[in-house]
Motif scaffolding. Structure first.
Motif, PDB file in Angstrom:
ATOM      1  N   TYR A 145       0.748  -1.319   0.096  1.00  0.00           N
ATOM      2  CA  TYR A 145      -0.060  -0.152   0.002  1.00  0.00           C
ATOM      3  C   TYR A 145       1.010   1.495   0.106  1.00  0.00           C
ATOM      4  CZ  TYR A 145      -3.908  -2.969   0.995  1.00  0.00           C
ATOM      5  OH  TYR A 145      -4.872  -3.985   0.923  1.00  0.00           O
ATOM      6  N   SER A 146       2.082   1.014   0.171  1.00  0.00           N
ATOM      7  CA  SER A 146       2.981   2.277   0.020  1.00  0.00           C
ATOM      8  C   SER A 146       2.729   3.207   1.141  1.00  0.00           C
ATOM      9  CB  SER A 146       3.047   3.044  -1.415  1.00  0.00           C
ATOM     10  OG  SER A 146       3.340   2.208  -2.400  1.00  0.00           O
ATOM     11  N   ASN A 147       2.519   2.641   2.402  1.00  0.00           N
ATOM     12  CA  ASN A 147       2.058   3.500   3.451  1.00  0.00           C
ATOM     13  C   ASN A 147       3.158   3.813   4.146  1.00  0.00           C
ATOM     14  OD1 ASN A 147       0.672   4.371   5.866  1.00  0.00           O
ATOM     15  ND2 ASN A 147      -0.972   3.347   5.427  1.00  0.00           N
ATOM     16  N   SER A 148       3.462   5.107   4.396  1.00  0.00           N
ATOM     17  CA  SER A 148       4.695   5.464   5.251  1.00  0.00           C
ATOM     18  C   SER A 148       4.712   5.451   6.527  1.00  0.00           C
ATOM     19  CB  SER A 148       4.995   7.049   5.054  1.00  0.00           C
ATOM     20  OG  SER A 148       4.026   7.648   5.365  1.00  0.00           O
ATOM     21  N   MET A 149       3.469   5.341   7.095  1.00  0.00           N
ATOM     22  CA  MET A 149       3.067   5.114   8.627  1.00  0.00           C
ATOM     23  C   MET A 149       3.169   3.460   8.945  1.00  0.00           C
ATOM     24  SD  MET A 149       2.662   8.167   9.899  1.00  0.00           S
ATOM     25  CE  MET A 149       2.223   7.483  11.537  1.00  0.00           C
ATOM     26  N   ALA A 150       2.851   2.771   8.064  1.00  0.00           N
ATOM     27  CA  ALA A 150       3.170   1.522   8.132  1.00  0.00           C
ATOM     28  C   ALA A 150       4.355   0.999   8.272  1.00  0.00           C
ATOM     29  CB  ALA A 150       2.229   0.581   7.229  1.00  0.00           C
ATOM     30  N   PHE A 151       5.293   1.669   7.277  1.00  0.00           N
ATOM     31  CA  PHE A 151       6.797   1.354   7.354  1.00  0.00           C
ATOM     32  C   PHE A 151       7.455   1.788   8.775  1.00  0.00           C
ATOM     33  CE2 PHE A 151       6.596   1.379   2.732  1.00  0.00           C
ATOM     34  CZ  PHE A 151       7.288   0.091   2.404  1.00  0.00           C
ATOM     35  N   LEU A 152       6.917   3.084   9.118  1.00  0.00           N
ATOM     36  CA  LEU A 152       7.379   3.647  10.364  1.00  0.00           C
ATOM     37  C   LEU A 152       6.977   2.537  11.589  1.00  0.00           C
ATOM     38  CD1 LEU A 152       8.705   5.883  12.041  1.00  0.00           C
ATOM     39  CD2 LEU A 152       6.279   6.799  12.102  1.00  0.00           C
ATOM     40  N   LEU A 153       6.044   2.119  11.511  1.00  0.00           N
ATOM     41  CA  LEU A 153       5.447   1.284  12.731  1.00  0.00           C
ATOM     42  C   LEU A 153       6.278   0.072  12.613  1.00  0.00           C
ATOM     43  CD1 LEU A 153       3.685   0.682  15.103  1.00  0.00           C
ATOM     44  CD2 LEU A 153       2.176  -0.161  13.711  1.00  0.00           C
ATOM     45  N   THR A 154       6.583  -0.440  11.490  1.00  0.00           N
ATOM     46  CA  THR A 154       7.140  -1.816  11.257  1.00  0.00           C
ATOM     47  C   THR A 154       8.695  -1.692  11.778  1.00  0.00           C
ATOM     48  OG1 THR A 154       5.730  -2.445   9.532  1.00  0.00           O
ATOM     49  CG2 THR A 154       7.959  -3.534   9.795  1.00  0.00           C
ATOM     50  N   PHE A 155       9.299  -0.442  11.289  1.00  0.00           N
ATOM     51  CA  PHE A 155      10.615  -0.385  11.506  1.00  0.00           C
ATOM     52  C   PHE A 155      10.822  -0.160  13.008  1.00  0.00           C
ATOM     53  CE2 PHE A 155      11.273   1.049   6.967  1.00  0.00           C
ATOM     54  CZ  PHE A 155      11.391  -0.409   6.654  1.00  0.00           C
ATOM     55  N   LEU A 156       9.828   0.565  13.678  1.00  0.00           N
ATOM     56  CA  LEU A 156      10.005   1.038  15.053  1.00  0.00           C
ATOM     57  C   LEU A 156       9.902  -0.411  15.878  1.00  0.00           C
ATOM     58  CD1 LEU A 156       9.785   3.035  17.501  1.00  0.00           C
ATOM     59  CD2 LEU A 156       7.313   3.095  17.160  1.00  0.00           C
ATOM     60  N   LEU A 157       8.915  -1.278  15.594  1.00  0.00           N
ATOM     61  CA  LEU A 157       8.945  -2.482  16.067  1.00  0.00           C
ATOM     62  C   LEU A 157       9.900  -3.425  16.209  1.00  0.00           C
ATOM     63  CD1 LEU A 157       5.276  -3.343  15.708  1.00  0.00           C
ATOM     64  CD2 LEU A 157       6.028  -2.436  17.696  1.00  0.00           C
ATOM     65  N   ALA A 158      10.437  -3.258  14.804  1.00  0.00           N
ATOM     66  CA  ALA A 158      11.804  -4.059  14.382  1.00  0.00           C
ATOM     67  C   ALA A 158      13.108  -3.511  15.289  1.00  0.00           C
ATOM     68  CB  ALA A 158      12.274  -4.081  13.293  1.00  0.00           C
ATOM     69  N   GLY A 159      13.025  -2.099  15.531  1.00  0.00           N
ATOM     70  CA  GLY A 159      14.100  -1.535  16.459  1.00  0.00           C
ATOM     71  C   GLY A 159      13.878  -1.974  17.744  1.00  0.00           C
ATOM     72  N   ILE A 160      12.841  -2.154  18.340  1.00  0.00           N
ATOM     73  CA  ILE A 160      12.457  -2.436  19.767  1.00  0.00           C
ATOM     74  C   ILE A 160      12.846  -3.880  19.931  1.00  0.00           C
ATOM     75  CG2 ILE A 160      10.726  -2.802  21.469  1.00  0.00           C
ATOM     76  CD1 ILE A 160       9.182  -0.364  20.375  1.00  0.00           C
ATOM     77  N   ALA A 161      12.734  -4.834  18.983  1.00  0.00           N
ATOM     78  CA  ALA A 161      13.063  -6.168  19.068  1.00  0.00           C
ATOM     79  C   ALA A 161      14.578  -6.312  19.123  1.00  0.00           C
ATOM     80  CB  ALA A 161      12.599  -7.090  17.776  1.00  0.00           C
ATOM     81  N   LEU A 162      15.412  -5.390  18.450  1.00  0.00           N
ATOM     82  CA  LEU A 162      16.848  -5.706  18.452  1.00  0.00           C
ATOM     83  C   LEU A 162      17.460  -5.088  19.802  1.00  0.00           C
ATOM     84  CD1 LEU A 162      17.654  -4.418  14.673  1.00  0.00           C
ATOM     85  CD2 LEU A 162      17.809  -6.462  15.712  1.00  0.00           C
ATOM     86  N   VAL A 163      16.695  -4.055  20.237  1.00  0.00           N
ATOM     87  CA  VAL A 163      17.376  -3.501  21.372  1.00  0.00           C
ATOM     88  C   VAL A 163      16.866  -4.732  22.655  1.00  0.00           C
ATOM     89  CG1 VAL A 163      16.813  -1.653  23.368  1.00  0.00           C
ATOM     90  CG2 VAL A 163      16.943  -1.045  20.909  1.00  0.00           C
ATOM     91  N   CYS A 164      15.724  -5.101  22.454  1.00  0.00           N
ATOM     92  CA  CYS A 164      15.322  -6.281  23.452  1.00  0.00           C
ATOM     93  C   CYS A 164      16.345  -7.480  23.200  1.00  0.00           C
ATOM     94  CB  CYS A 164      14.101  -6.598  23.138  1.00  0.00           C
ATOM     95  SG  CYS A 164      13.488  -8.140  23.994  1.00  0.00           S
ATOM     96  N   MET A 165      16.805  -7.621  22.052  1.00  0.00           N
ATOM     97  CA  MET A 165      17.913  -8.757  22.098  1.00  0.00           C
ATOM     98  C   MET A 165      19.213  -8.354  22.861  1.00  0.00           C
ATOM     99  SD  MET A 165      19.559 -10.439  18.665  1.00  0.00           S
ATOM    100  CE  MET A 165      20.130  -8.862  18.216  1.00  0.00           C
ATOM    101  N   HIS A 166      19.466  -7.138  22.495  1.00  0.00           N
ATOM    102  CA  HIS A 166      20.743  -6.876  23.438  1.00  0.00           C
ATOM    103  C   HIS A 166      20.721  -6.798  24.880  1.00  0.00           C
ATOM    104  CE1 HIS A 166      23.232  -5.878  19.937  1.00  0.00           C
ATOM    105  NE2 HIS A 166      22.503  -5.276  19.297  1.00  0.00           N
ATOM    106  N   HIS A 167      19.601  -6.409  25.400  1.00  0.00           N
ATOM    107  CA  HIS A 167      19.214  -6.274  26.866  1.00  0.00           C
ATOM    108  C   HIS A 167      19.213  -7.680  27.177  1.00  0.00           C
ATOM    109  CE1 HIS A 167      18.651  -2.340  28.074  1.00  0.00           C
ATOM    110  NE2 HIS A 167      18.392  -1.812  26.790  1.00  0.00           N
ATOM    111  N   THR A 168      18.472  -8.693  26.549  1.00  0.00           N
ATOM    112  CA  THR A 168      18.403 -10.051  26.866  1.00  0.00           C
ATOM    113  C   THR A 168      19.917 -10.648  27.119  1.00  0.00           C
ATOM    114  OG1 THR A 168      16.294 -10.333  25.784  1.00  0.00           O
ATOM    115  CG2 THR A 168      17.461 -12.372  26.478  1.00  0.00           C
ATOM    116  N   HIS A 169      20.704 -10.395  26.032  1.00  0.00           N
ATOM    117  CA  HIS A 169      22.136 -11.131  26.383  1.00  0.00           C
ATOM    118  C   HIS A 169      22.697 -10.505  27.226  1.00  0.00           C
ATOM    119  CE1 HIS A 169      26.207 -11.564  24.928  1.00  0.00           C
ATOM    120  NE2 HIS A 169      25.847 -12.818  24.394  1.00  0.00           N
ATOM    121  N   ALA A 170      22.715  -9.069  27.394  1.00  0.00           N
ATOM    122  CA  ALA A 170      23.417  -8.596  28.462  1.00  0.00           C
ATOM    123  C   ALA A 170      23.025  -8.778  29.679  1.00  0.00           C
ATOM    124  CB  ALA A 170      23.629  -7.034  28.131  1.00  0.00           C
ATOM    125  N   ASN A 171      21.583  -9.416  29.971  1.00  0.00           N
ATOM    126  CA  ASN A 171      21.102  -9.497  31.468  1.00  0.00           C
ATOM    127  C   ASN A 171      21.823 -10.945  31.884  1.00  0.00           C
ATOM    128  OD1 ASN A 171      19.231  -8.986  33.405  1.00  0.00           O
ATOM    129  ND2 ASN A 171      18.086 -10.835  32.747  1.00  0.00           N
TER     130      ASN A 171
END
Length: 333
Positions: free
Chosen positions: A68-94
């Motif tokens: 749908y070439s929806n920029s807001m959908a891209f923004l939400l997708t990349f935001l959630l992906a970024g949160i998942a990557l940060v979560c991965m580093h915190h899980t490992h560092a824990n």
């Protein structure tokens, strides 16, 4: 329901690969006395089933945003992906930089559950949340706990104690899924821990044979009030109640009743007294007699082939007798 079945089928190759990796790693884990420092290269991490589902959801969102070439959908997708990557580093560092050391393991009787204490030290100024220790393939039974900054936490791991003797611990894992449960980080370790397992006590009933001076009652020469021991001449200071008045008309001088104190002889728990039983049945019966003698507060000794424990009582004496029974080697005896 059908979707979940398809999802499990898709995950099967990944689980098979993880099992093979775990077997390869565990075969190379060395038993150590501790403490064991968990470094970065000892921590493994993979997505949980919720993490895989989250990744699949992100893929669907990305395809929809592209369609749908929806920029807001891209923004939400990349935001959630970024949160998942940060979560991965915190899980490992824990899990990184914690230290593992062995705690206490109280002796148990055969048929009971042995509890191994694992102490996790956190030397860093950052608290560690939702750590869990468990044996392989039993991670779902692990109880998570937190470790304060520059503090220590106590974690219990249980194993069934099926046989007497030493129960050795085995390779275990320390894991975490903090903070969001999208990733599972774990490490393997094996500390030098073992638990002493006493023989299972026989059922109540049956007394130790008191033959050949192995037990029973005896009279001592000390003055007491238990057993009449005869008469003696009156002495200055004897109480009127102790005078034997019936003998006074015949003997013309007062006589005093004398008593002897009744003492228990030492109780001997003898291996040879159970010749009709097999080895394990003998050990079970001797264990029962040790517990009963201790409960009755009697002095007791233990005779085993090649082992002689002098009579005594108390917690230390009870432990020494039960340990000898637990570690008895019929072939060596």
């Amino acid at each position: 329901m059908r979707f979940w079945l398809i999802f499990k089928i898709l995950l099967h190759p990944l689980r098979w690969a993880q099992d093979r990796i775990d077997a390869w790693v565990m075969a190379r884990v060395k038993r150590q006395p501790g403490p064991i420092a968990i470094t970065r290269n000892r921590v493994y991490i993979l997505p949980t089933r919720f993490g895989y589902f989250f990744a699949l959801m992100l893929l669907v969102m990305l395809l929809g945003a592209m369609n749908y070439s929806n920029s807001m959908a891209f923004l939400l997708t990349f935001l959630l992906a970024g949160i998942a990557l940060v979560c991965m580093h915190h899980t490992h560092a824990n899990l990184v930089s914690v230290q593992l050391r062995a705690g206490n393991c109280e002796p148990v009787f055969a048929g009971e559950t042995a509890h191994f204490e694992l102490r996790i030290d956190n030397p860093s100024p950052t608290p560690r949340y939702s750590l869990a220790a468990s044996w392989p393939k039993l991670e779902e039974h692990a109880v998570p706990g937190d470790v304060a900054a520059r503090g220590s936490g106590l974690f219990m791991m249980s194993l069934p104690a099926g046989h007497r003797g030493w129960l050795e611990s085995r390779v275990f894992s320390v894991s975490t899924e903090y903070p969001l449960g999208l990733f599972h980080a774990w490490t393997w370790a094996e500390l030098d821990m073992r638990c002493l397992v006493f023989p299972k006590p026989a059922a109540h009933g049956g007394e130790p044979p008191a033959a050949g001076g192995h037990g029973g009652l005896a009279s001592s020469d000390r003055s007491g009030q238990d057993e009449f021991a005869g008469l003696r001449s009156y002495r200055r200071g004897d109480t009127p109640r102790s005078i034997h008045w019936k003998s006074l008309p015949k003997l013309q001088h007062p006589m005093v009743k004398q008593f002897a104190e009744t003492l228990e002889q030492d109780l001997w728990l003898d291996w040879s007294a159970l010749a009709t039983l097999d080895v394990e049945a003998r050990l079970s019966q001797l264990t029962r007699w040790v517990l009963d003698a201790e409960a009755a507060r009697r002095n007791y000794g233990l005779r085993l082939p090649g082992t002689l424990i002098p009579p005594g009582r108390g917690d230390a004496h009870r432990f020494a007798c039960l340990k000898a029974l637990a570690l008895y080697d019929a072939d060596a005896g």
